[in-house]
Design an enzyme around this catalytic site. Structure first.
Site, PDB file in Angstrom:
ATOM      1  N   HIS A  10       0.821  -1.212   0.000  1.00 39.45           N
ATOM      2  CA  HIS A  10       0.000   0.000   0.000  1.00 39.45           C
ATOM      3  C   HIS A  10       0.857   1.266   0.000  1.00 39.45           C
ATOM      4  O   HIS A  10       2.041   1.249   0.335  1.00 39.45           O
ATOM      5  CB  HIS A  10      -0.946  -0.001   1.198  1.00 39.45           C
ATOM      6  CG  HIS A  10      -0.241   0.024   2.516  1.00 39.45           C
ATOM      7  ND1 HIS A  10       0.340   1.157   3.044  1.00 39.45           N
ATOM      8  CD2 HIS A  10      -0.016  -0.954   3.412  1.00 39.45           C
ATOM      9  CE1 HIS A  10       0.891   0.879   4.205  1.00 39.45           C
ATOM     10  NE2 HIS A  10       0.690  -0.404   4.462  1.00 39.45           N
ATOM     11  N   GLU A  80      -2.312  -7.283   7.804  1.00 35.76           N
ATOM     12  CA  GLU A  80      -0.930  -7.239   8.283  1.00 35.76           C
ATOM     13  C   GLU A  80      -0.757  -8.145   9.494  1.00 35.76           C
ATOM     14  O   GLU A  80      -1.712  -8.431  10.216  1.00 35.76           O
ATOM     15  CB  GLU A  80      -0.559  -5.789   8.635  1.00 35.76           C
ATOM     16  CG  GLU A  80       0.849  -5.564   9.147  1.00 35.76           C
ATOM     17  CD  GLU A  80       1.950  -5.977   8.183  1.00 35.76           C
ATOM     18  OE1 GLU A  80       2.107  -7.201   7.934  1.00 35.76           O
ATOM     19  OE2 GLU A  80       2.681  -5.094   7.701  1.00 35.76           O
TER      20      GLU A  80
END
Length: 186
Positions: A10, A80
């Protein structure tokens, strides 16, 4: 095995810029992160993807959208690595009380174990390999490094060997049926 996996970390967030561990906290992209994500569109166009997945976190979903993939399928397995009590804390601060700590080999109080991370990333690898085509994944730094280790048949701790910057493209594939890294952090 002929599947190819394209990885995109990202765009930049406030915490990624500050080196603060970010797993559950759902931060937006910084303006620079938005621009970096938009620039990925040119790099990704022209490739046909048989599967496009994204982490459910807005920083990954928005990167996918800005890069030209608004219909990326949300996959919870791409969140994550859960930093538990170390959420929002930098490695330097953690090392004030645990001098040898790393996410790769240390104990993370209240966080996710390497075994749990392995289990969910192995599901992603199996899903991609089942396409026998080209997949694109939008996710997070430690998650993608650990996913790379699993693609290569290594323990997630070996993700420590690869640096991964925000808004970068990496490509995993195979050479003579051996899983390999074709391109990294580009």
């Amino acid at each position: 095995m002929s599947a190819t996996l394209h990885l995109v970390r990202h765009g930049a967030t406030e915490w990624s810029e500050a080196g603060r561990h970010t797993s559950r906290t759902d931060l937006p992209l910084l303006p620079s992160g938005v621009e970096m994500a938009r620039s990925l569109a040119r790099r990704l166009e022209g490739t046909t993807y048989d599967l496009v997945l994204t982490s459910p976190r807005q920083r990954a979903r928005n990167t996918a959208m800005l890069a030209g993939f608004p219909d990326a399928v949300v996959d919870e397995d791409l969140v994550e690595w859960d930093y538990g009590d170390y959420e929002g804390v930098t490695t330097d601060v953690i090392r004030e009380t645990d001098p040898e700590w790393t996410i790769w080999t240390g104990v993370t109080p209240g966080g996710e174990s390497a075994e749990a991370l392995t289990e969910r990333l192995d599901r992603v690898v199996a899903r991609v390999r089942a396409t026998d085509g080209t997949a694109l994944v939008f996710a997070h730094g430690h998650c993608l490094r650990a996913l790379t280790a699993r693609w290569l048949g290594l323990p997630v701790s070996e993700g420590r060997l690869w640096r991964l910057d925000t808004s970068t493209l990496s490509v995993l594939g195979a050479e003579r049926e051996q899983p390999v890294i074709l391109r990294w952090n580009s």
